[in-house]
Design an enzyme around this catalytic site. Sequence first.
Site, mmCIF file in Angstrom:
data_model
loop_
_atom_site.group_PDB
_atom_site.id
_atom_site.type_symbol
_atom_site.label_atom_id
_atom_site.label_comp_id
_atom_site.label_asym_id
_atom_site.label_seq_id
_atom_site.Cartn_x
_atom_site.Cartn_y
_atom_site.Cartn_z
ATOM 1 N N LYS A 65 -0.099 5.264 -6.705
ATOM 2 C CA LYS A 65 -0.048 5.568 -5.277
ATOM 3 C C LYS A 65 0.458 6.992 -5.009
ATOM 4 O O LYS A 65 0.988 7.652 -5.910
ATOM 5 C CB LYS A 65 0.842 4.533 -4.587
ATOM 6 C CG LYS A 65 0.286 3.099 -4.647
ATOM 7 C CD LYS A 65 1.182 2.139 -3.865
ATOM 8 C CE LYS A 65 0.643 0.725 -3.864
ATOM 9 N NZ LYS A 65 1.470 -0.192 -3.034
ATOM 10 N N TYR A 105 -6.969 -2.687 1.947
ATOM 11 C CA TYR A 105 -5.842 -3.576 2.248
ATOM 12 C C TYR A 105 -6.129 -4.469 3.452
ATOM 13 O O TYR A 105 -5.201 -4.931 4.115
ATOM 14 C CB TYR A 105 -4.575 -2.753 2.485
ATOM 15 C CG TYR A 105 -3.860 -2.370 1.195
ATOM 16 C CD1 TYR A 105 -3.383 -3.352 0.315
ATOM 17 C CD2 TYR A 105 -3.638 -1.039 0.857
ATOM 18 C CE1 TYR A 105 -2.724 -3.014 -0.861
ATOM 19 C CE2 TYR A 105 -2.963 -0.695 -0.317
ATOM 20 C CZ TYR A 105 -2.515 -1.697 -1.167
ATOM 21 O OH TYR A 105 -1.841 -1.369 -2.338
ATOM 22 N N ASN A 168 5.914 1.901 -3.517
ATOM 23 C CA ASN A 168 6.246 1.184 -4.766
ATOM 24 C C ASN A 168 5.323 1.565 -5.928
ATOM 25 O O ASN A 168 5.099 0.788 -6.847
ATOM 26 C CB ASN A 168 6.315 -0.323 -4.536
ATOM 27 C CG ASN A 168 5.014 -0.892 -4.022
ATOM 28 O OD1 ASN A 168 4.042 -0.166 -3.853
ATOM 29 N ND2 ASN A 168 4.982 -2.189 -3.781
ATOM 30 N N HIS A 171 -0.465 -0.131 -7.569
ATOM 31 C CA HIS A 171 -1.174 -1.352 -7.155
ATOM 32 C C HIS A 171 -1.853 -1.923 -8.386
ATOM 33 O O HIS A 171 -2.354 -1.181 -9.230
ATOM 34 C CB HIS A 171 -2.255 -1.041 -6.104
ATOM 35 C CG HIS A 171 -3.257 -2.163 -5.970
ATOM 36 N ND1 HIS A 171 -3.051 -3.250 -5.158
ATOM 37 C CD2 HIS A 171 -4.448 -2.386 -6.609
ATOM 38 C CE1 HIS A 171 -4.070 -4.093 -5.290
ATOM 39 N NE2 HIS A 171 -4.937 -3.590 -6.156
ATOM 40 N N GLU A 182 -12.532 -4.839 -6.411
ATOM 41 C CA GLU A 182 -11.826 -3.558 -6.325
ATOM 42 C C GLU A 182 -12.428 -2.535 -7.300
ATOM 43 O O GLU A 182 -12.608 -1.365 -6.950
ATOM 44 C CB GLU A 182 -10.334 -3.771 -6.587
ATOM 45 C CG GLU A 182 -9.662 -4.563 -5.470
ATOM 46 C CD GLU A 182 -8.215 -4.956 -5.756
ATOM 47 O OE1 GLU A 182 -7.597 -5.580 -4.875
ATOM 48 O OE2 GLU A 182 -7.696 -4.657 -6.858
#
Length: 194
Positions: A65, A105, A168, A171, A182
């Site tokens: 991320k 998302y 965080n 993913h 995905e």
Amino acid sequence: MIPALLAHGRATPTCGRRKKEGGSSIPPYSPTLCTAAGAAISAFLIQTPARLFDMAIERTFSILKPDATRRNLTGAVNAKIEQAGLRIVAQKRVRMTRDQAETFYSVHSARPFFGELVDSMIAGPVVVQVLEGENAIKTYRDVMGATNPANADAGTIRKEFAVSVGENTVHGSDAPETAAIEIAQWFAGNEIVG
Ligand code: GDP
């Protein structure tokens, strides 16, 4: 290309109008069935090279991320991935558009943190990856650690690197069906080199 089309339910082998023996046609299957069939076939095709060798070998989709790229942590995170026995069989650095982040998302669109989540995913470049290995989906989830780094086990990526639940660091897909969708959203088949 084929998995991408199948994942979106636009091209399954049973979705079109079929010819009956004798020449007349019968109606197409329902779009719901076609989409479900497409996702199942897509999952199978994406996992197929691994299946030839070992049924437990899987592929999963990963994102490093923006908080990882901003802090120059892509190498450190990749080291954790490789130390866990996973192979990075596809990787590219991209900037997600707002549209792409909202689609990716969409399962969280009703959650109060959705806006913050989308904003965080477009705040900087991301690195999208396909990881391959034994039970890759669970293996990677274990290496990632809990969603909230405060709850993550020692040694996990999120424990060592995450800033907060919103930032965080990584993913990882949570099931074979989502992994297939995905992966197809971000990679063409010929970009994945196992
Ligand atoms: P994951 O599979 O562990 O990434 O967790 P989820 O699929 O449940 O959530 C997707 C992402 O939404 C997480 O990785 C977090 O970045 C974010 N997220 C989840 N819960 C919260 C929350 O309570 N607050 C904020 N700001 N972000 C959250």
